[in-house]
Motif scaffolding. Structure first.
Motif, mmCIF file in Angstrom:
data_model
loop_
_atom_site.group_PDB
_atom_site.id
_atom_site.type_symbol
_atom_site.label_atom_id
_atom_site.label_comp_id
_atom_site.label_asym_id
_atom_site.label_seq_id
_atom_site.Cartn_x
_atom_site.Cartn_y
_atom_site.Cartn_z
ATOM 1 N N PHE A 562 33.008 57.824 34.912
ATOM 2 C CA PHE A 562 33.812 56.825 35.616
ATOM 3 C C PHE A 562 35.167 56.604 34.946
ATOM 4 O O PHE A 562 36.004 55.899 35.464
ATOM 5 C CB PHE A 562 33.056 55.495 35.667
ATOM 6 C CG PHE A 562 32.813 54.901 34.311
ATOM 7 C CD1 PHE A 562 33.752 54.065 33.735
ATOM 8 C CD2 PHE A 562 31.659 55.210 33.608
ATOM 9 C CE1 PHE A 562 33.533 53.542 32.478
ATOM 10 C CE2 PHE A 562 31.440 54.690 32.354
ATOM 11 C CZ PHE A 562 32.387 53.856 31.778
ATOM 12 N N VAL A 563 35.351 57.188 33.775
ATOM 13 C CA VAL A 563 36.599 56.971 33.032
ATOM 14 C C VAL A 563 37.761 57.587 33.800
ATOM 15 O O VAL A 563 37.792 58.785 34.044
ATOM 16 C CB VAL A 563 36.500 57.583 31.622
ATOM 17 C CG1 VAL A 563 37.830 57.486 30.900
ATOM 18 C CG2 VAL A 563 35.416 56.890 30.827
ATOM 19 N N LYS A 564 38.692 56.731 34.214
ATOM 20 C CA LYS A 564 39.737 57.190 35.117
ATOM 21 C C LYS A 564 40.937 57.822 34.398
ATOM 22 O O LYS A 564 41.600 58.700 34.941
ATOM 23 C CB LYS A 564 40.238 56.019 35.971
ATOM 24 C CG LYS A 564 39.233 55.539 36.985
ATOM 25 C CD LYS A 564 39.199 56.469 38.191
ATOM 26 C CE LYS A 564 38.332 55.927 39.298
ATOM 27 N NZ LYS A 564 36.906 55.929 38.956
ATOM 28 N N PHE A 565 41.234 57.353 33.203
ATOM 29 C CA PHE A 565 42.429 57.832 32.518
ATOM 30 C C PHE A 565 42.304 59.280 32.063
ATOM 31 O O PHE A 565 43.274 59.917 31.706
ATOM 32 C CB PHE A 565 42.742 56.954 31.299
ATOM 33 C CG PHE A 565 43.297 55.605 31.671
ATOM 34 C CD1 PHE A 565 43.709 55.345 32.964
ATOM 35 C CD2 PHE A 565 43.426 54.611 30.719
ATOM 36 C CE1 PHE A 565 44.231 54.109 33.310
ATOM 37 C CE2 PHE A 565 43.953 53.370 31.060
ATOM 38 C CZ PHE A 565 44.349 53.119 32.353
ATOM 39 N N ILE A 566 41.078 59.773 32.044
ATOM 40 C CA ILE A 566 40.832 61.123 31.555
ATOM 41 C C ILE A 566 40.305 61.961 32.724
ATOM 42 O O ILE A 566 39.350 61.578 33.377
ATOM 43 C CB ILE A 566 39.767 61.094 30.431
ATOM 44 C CG1 ILE A 566 40.230 60.209 29.278
ATOM 45 C CG2 ILE A 566 39.435 62.492 29.950
ATOM 46 C CD1 ILE A 566 41.492 60.657 28.609
#
Lengths: 603, 174
Positions: A562-566
């Protein structure tokens, strides 16, 4: 079902789908020039092959349906069926049904309603035949009967009684013919016979069809091989001479590029489907549109093509729906009656460039400006000072399109954010140029392969990160005295533009240590990477710039996907994990946040 | 009837199974052995933004990229070992069909053979309203040892990790 059977089924489906696609193209061509015998012949040939193949595979519905279609074209070939718009509607509809039938092979619950239209086709032929038997036989009919009979012989065994029937008919008609006609018929028969002996020879094509899944797997493995190679080389760099690995390096690189090359398909594969899309959209809008396709032999990764195909359809529909005017308006504007939509692809250094160009009325920039102000995204004064490009880029904002008012006023921008997202997801980009009254061009810039990404490696807090070059504008090194402070924000000026800048560490790991203070105390220059997305620029302050590198990116897996920045990770030569920054997400998040803040402040 | 039933329960009671016991803080936690894939020396960990603190980052374990978590931090057991120098030497790789991740541990875990009768159901544990503790499956009592049985995937489900992150964010925003 056994594997072999499955494979045959897959093959049939892929072949049948391409046949239907070709049928679509031929039909559109036929509609434009109904007198072209060659087109009719081709359609006839394709339906016939499809019928045979389907019968061979035991897909009765498809076989019978194709048979009905074939019969209609027998009549068209004879010239006894007049091609009017009503017939075309039925024919196009039946091709759609054929597509549905083929699609339904793979799904168990699909229930395609095909009987109605099949009956319609059958009745059409029956009526004609009745009329015909009443009329006297002409030379022309013999001609076609003859060839259709021989063709039927090819699929003999399928229906012996039918065959017998046709042979009987043929004999009867032969008797009726004059001597002159007989020689001609013999000529035709000869041609058909040689054709037949040709097809009897078993030939192997030089092309192998491979399921995409297998290719994906292969590409993954090669990616891992490259990572492993880099790791080994780094590990043993100090112990052995560098030349030791040269051969390994070369072979693995060649392997990687070969595998990537295998995955490339010609864009024409997709573009050819658009004849039908354009025709349908134009018909429903009541407009006249010509489609011109250029550079259809340009090659691109199959998966990328798949991902952007919906976006292209969307752009085409938009261009026809909102860009191109109807004939009356066009005539009064002294343009040709029918609009022209040009779809072109070409290779450039940055990848594959696809242009969707219409010669319509162009985008109404003033309307967008109005809308943006109305939405409170930008206040009126700022909006006036914004350049046209900046204003246009708002059509890609999510939420811009959902508003009904925008649709009815500006017309453009329906789901443009989705198009933009699709381009982003493959690491591509989209640009718009528009000229009032002359038309609009959407330019999609796509990487030709998803396998490797050109990135810039940098370091923050002893960890290495990668940033895709596609989103990197510039790398600058400035002394802190050149940084402007505005409230609590940092600004750096680059090429006469003032760009907001922030510490990547602050963005990623908020409030951990006071990064900013530390940096301000030291006297070293700051390394800033300027990134851009959708016309917005941002500076990221990093500790150290390393090198450019082509990487093989892997997605993040559960439970941290769910990590959006990566956007993904890659494994470095030393075995460490390197994170790849997701520039679109970072910029969108930051700018949306400030947009919201502005909006509430105004309210 | 009654007797048969009793015999059945007894057979179940005496069936043995293996637990892997890890030490977190000064408590012992038991995981079902099927959930554990391997124990490796902790590789280099790369920190991941937008995750709660107990997610230490991602690491490369035999070519697989897995998320590494610190359960001591997650369970709030850290203050107990404040003075002790923290060394997370080993990583317990756990795997299910859906996901794969690593749990930091200080020492190589032991295995423990227990029977069903030795497990006390979790029903008797007071659920503290703050956090969902349904991951505690039971308690094993052995002489002077107390092993807390947990379902590791419930502890670290995606919802849990992303959910807590979102909560933190909201708090930060306020």
């Amino acid at each position: 079902m056994s594997n072999k059977e499955n494979e045959y089924k897959e093959l049939f489906i892929s072949e049948a789908s391409s046949s239907v696609e070709e049928l679509n193209n031929l039909m559109t061509r036929l509609e434009k020039s109904p007198a072209e015998v060659k087109t009719i012949d081709n359609i006839f040939r394709i339906t016939h092959t499809l019928k045979g193949n389907a019968a061979g595979m035991g897909f009765e519905k498809i076989s019978k349906f194709a048979h009905a279609l074939e019969d209609v074209f027998t009549e068209i070939k004879k010239g006894s069926l007049l091609l009017d718009s009503e017939i075309f509607t039925v024919l196009f509809k039946s091709i759609d049904i054929l597509t549905e039938l083929i699609d339904s092979i793979n799904s168990t619950d699909a229930n395609v309603k095909y009987r109605g239209i099949q009956k319609k086709l059958e009745v059409l032929v029956e009526n004609l035949r009745k009329k015909e038997s009443a009329a006297s036989q002409t030379l022309k009919t013999t001609y076609t009967r003859k060839s259709s009979t021989t063709k039927k012989t090819k699929v003999a065994g399928e229906n012996p009684s039918e065959l017998q029937e046709t042979i009987d008919k043929k004999n009867k008609t032969d008797l009726k013919d004059t001597g002159n006609a007989i020689t001609e018929v013999q000529d035709v028969a000869e041609v058909v016979v040689t054709e037949e002996t040709d097809t009897k020879k078993i030939t192997f094509s030089d092309v192998v069809q491979v399921p995409v899944k297998k290719l994906d797997n292969l590409l993954n493995l090669v990616g891992e091989l490259i990572i492993e190679r880099d790791r080994l080389i780094t590990q043993h760099e100090n112990n052995v001479s560098r030349n030791e690995f040269n051969r390994l390096k070369r072979v693995t690189s060649d392997l990687q590029y070969s595998v990537m090359d295998v995955r490339l398909v010609q864009v024409g594969f997709l573009f050819n489907k658009f004849h039908r899309v354009v025709r349908d959209a134009a018909t429903s809008e009541g407009k006249k549109v010509d489609l011109i396709i250029e550079g259809s032999d340009t090659e691109i990764d199959r998966n990328i093509l798949q991902i952007i195909s919906d976006s292209l359809i969307h752009l085409i529909r938009n261009a026809i729906g909102h860009g191109i005017e109807d004939s009356k308006v066009r005539q009064s504007a002294k343009k040709s009656e029918s609009g022209t939509l040009t779809l072109s692809a070409r290779n450039e250094s940055e990848g594959v460039v696809i242009d969707i160009k219409d010669d319509g009325k162009g985008i109404d920039i003033a309307r967008i400006r109005e809308k943006v102000i109305q939405k409170g995204w930008v206040d009126a004064n700022a909006a006036k000072n914004m350049s046209e490009d900046e204003i246009i880029s708002f059509i890609f904002e999510p939420g811009f399109s959902t508003n009904e008012v925008v649709n009815s006023i500006s017309g453009r921008g329906v789901g443009m954010d989705v198009v933009k997202k699709a381009a982003d997801s493959v690491g591509g980009n989209i640009k718009v140029t528009t000229e009032a009254g002359k038309g609009t061009t959407f330019t999609l810039i796509l990487p030709s392969s998803m396998a490797v990404k050109a990135t810039l490696l940098f370091e923050v807090g002893h960890t290495q990160y990668a940033i895709p070059l596609a989103y990197t504008d510039a790398v600058i090194s400035v002394h802190k005295s050149k940084i402007l402070k505005m409230q609590n924000r940092l600004m750096v000026s680059h090429l006469d533009k003032t760009i907001e800048t922030l510490f990547l560490k602050e963005l990623f790991f908020k409030g951990e240590e006071n990064v900013r203070e530390k940096a301000i105390q030291s006297d070293e220059k700051w390394q800033i990477i300027i990134i851009h997305y959708n016309g917005k620029k941002l500076g990221l302050i990093v500790d150290k710039l390393l090198q450019q590198k082509e990487i093989v990116e892997k997605p993040l897996k559960k439970p941290v996907d769910f990590v959006k920045f990566i956007s993904g990770v890659t494994i470095l030569g030393n075995g460490n994990v390197c994170l790849v920054l997701n520039v679109p997400q970072i910029i969108q998040k930051l700018f949306n946040y400030s947009l919201n803040v502005n909006a509430t402040a105004v309210a | 009837m009654e007797k048969v039933k009793e015999a059945n329960t007894r057979a179940e009671d005496t069936r043995k199974f293996q637990l892997v016991v890890i030490r977190l803080g000064d408590e012992e936690y038991g995981l079902h052995i099927d959930q554990i894939k391997e124990v490796v020396l902790t590789p280099n960990i790369t920190r991941l933004p937008q995750t709660p603190n107990y997610v230490k980052g991602v690491a490369n374990v035999r070519g697989n990229i897995i998320a590494i978590v610190d359960l001591e931090e997650k369970f709030g057991l850290q203050q107990l070992i404040e003075n002790q120098q923290k060394k997370d030497n080993y990583t317990l790789v756990i795997e299910s069909e859906e996901m794969k991740m690593g749990v930091l541990v200080k020492e190589v875990p032991n295995t423990l053979s227990v029977t069903m009768s030795q497990i006390e159901e979790a029903g008797n544990i007071v659920q503290d309203g703050q956090s969902d503790q349904s991951y505690i499956k039971g308690i094993v009592k052995l002489d002077d040892r107390l092993v807390i049985m947990i379902d590791i995937f419930k502890t670290l489900s995606e919802n849990e990790i992303s959910g807590i992150f979102k909560m933190n964010k909201q708090n930060a925003a306020v």
